[in-house]
Scaffold this active site. Sequence first.
Site, PDB file in Angstrom:
ATOM      1  N   LYS A 142       0.853  -1.187   0.000  1.00  0.00           N
ATOM      2  CA  LYS A 142       0.000   0.000   0.000  1.00  0.00           C
ATOM      3  C   LYS A 142       0.893   1.243   0.000  1.00  0.00           C
ATOM      4  O   LYS A 142       1.800   1.368   0.825  1.00  0.00           O
ATOM      5  CB  LYS A 142      -0.859  -0.041   1.265  1.00  0.00           C
ATOM      6  CG  LYS A 142      -2.253   0.474   1.110  1.00  0.00           C
ATOM      7  CD  LYS A 142      -3.032   0.131   2.364  1.00  0.00           C
ATOM      8  CE  LYS A 142      -4.295   0.913   2.455  1.00  0.00           C
ATOM      9  NZ  LYS A 142      -4.959   0.706   3.737  1.00  0.00           N
TER      10      LYS A 142
HETATM   11  C1  E4P Z   1      -8.309   1.771   3.758  1.00  0.00           C
HETATM   12  O1  E4P Z   1      -7.590   0.910   3.339  1.00  0.00           O
HETATM   13  C2  E4P Z   1      -8.139   2.454   5.045  1.00  0.00           C
HETATM   14  O2  E4P Z   1      -7.468   1.597   5.939  1.00  0.00           O
HETATM   15  C3  E4P Z   1      -9.437   2.792   5.723  1.00  0.00           C
HETATM   16  O3  E4P Z   1     -10.552   2.365   5.028  1.00  0.00           O
HETATM   17  C4  E4P Z   1      -9.488   4.135   6.341  1.00  0.00           C
HETATM   18  O4  E4P Z   1     -10.740   4.325   6.925  1.00  0.00           O
HETATM   19  P1  E4P Z   1     -11.071   5.443   8.025  1.00  0.00           P
HETATM   20  O5  E4P Z   1     -11.411   6.704   7.311  1.00  0.00           O
HETATM   21  O6  E4P Z   1     -12.235   4.885   8.767  1.00  0.00           O
HETATM   22  O7  E4P Z   1      -9.831   5.569   8.887  1.00  0.00           O
END
Ligand code: E4P
Length: 217
Positions: free
Chosen positions: A83
């Site tokens: 990522k």
């Molecule tokens: C995506 O891969 C992220 O980890 C995640 O969905 C972030 O979500 P949040 O806005 O609830 O922190």
Amino acid sequence: MKLYLDTGSAKEIREAASYGLLDGVTTNPSLVSKEGRDFTDLLKEICTIVDGPISAEVVSLEAEAMVKEGRELAKIHKNIVVKVPLIPEGLKATRQLSSEGIRVNVTLCFSPTQALLAAKAGAWCVSPFIGRLDDISSDGMELIRQILTIYENYAFSTLVLVASVRHPQHVVEAALAGGHICTMPFGIFQQLVKHPLTDIGLKKFLSDWEAKNQPKG
Ligand code: E4P
């Protein structure tokens, strides 16, 4: 639509995986930090629970360092997806890692232009954060629809991973829009199966059954 869990908790992943329909996992540095565990050990454990893509995020800010980190993460297990944040250095790293056959999830996407660049860089998937857009009175789901149209127009193979999901309705809308993957916290995953009429109906079926099938005394 593939369903992923957005968590760093092995316990939650184990529980969700027991349903037999968990397709993958996304983590991020905040979620992993909450667990207070060695990152590599945690990823190895997750890979033993789920046989699907497991996103692990780099924390470097320069392309060269991201690539180095990404290569190390990818070595942990064949299912690791690296990522990378949607910044110029992240796009450079995406191009390089993808050219080496390493799958990249380009994260922190908040606009269609960002998503276009992620696809052009060769990302395996892009993660638009719909909840965080909704939080600032923008329309997260509209972004999903725009990205899907753009990718379809040019036959990009980059998958749209709907992220930052806040409630089951986001999951419904992601599926209606044709999102390829939807990642969500464990609480929302659990909510997907729940309906009060199911519980009421089941209770009634069982009480009717018991009333007629009591052993005669
Ligand atoms: C995506 O891969 C992220 O980890 C995640 O969905 C972030 O979500 P949040 O806005 O609830 O922190």
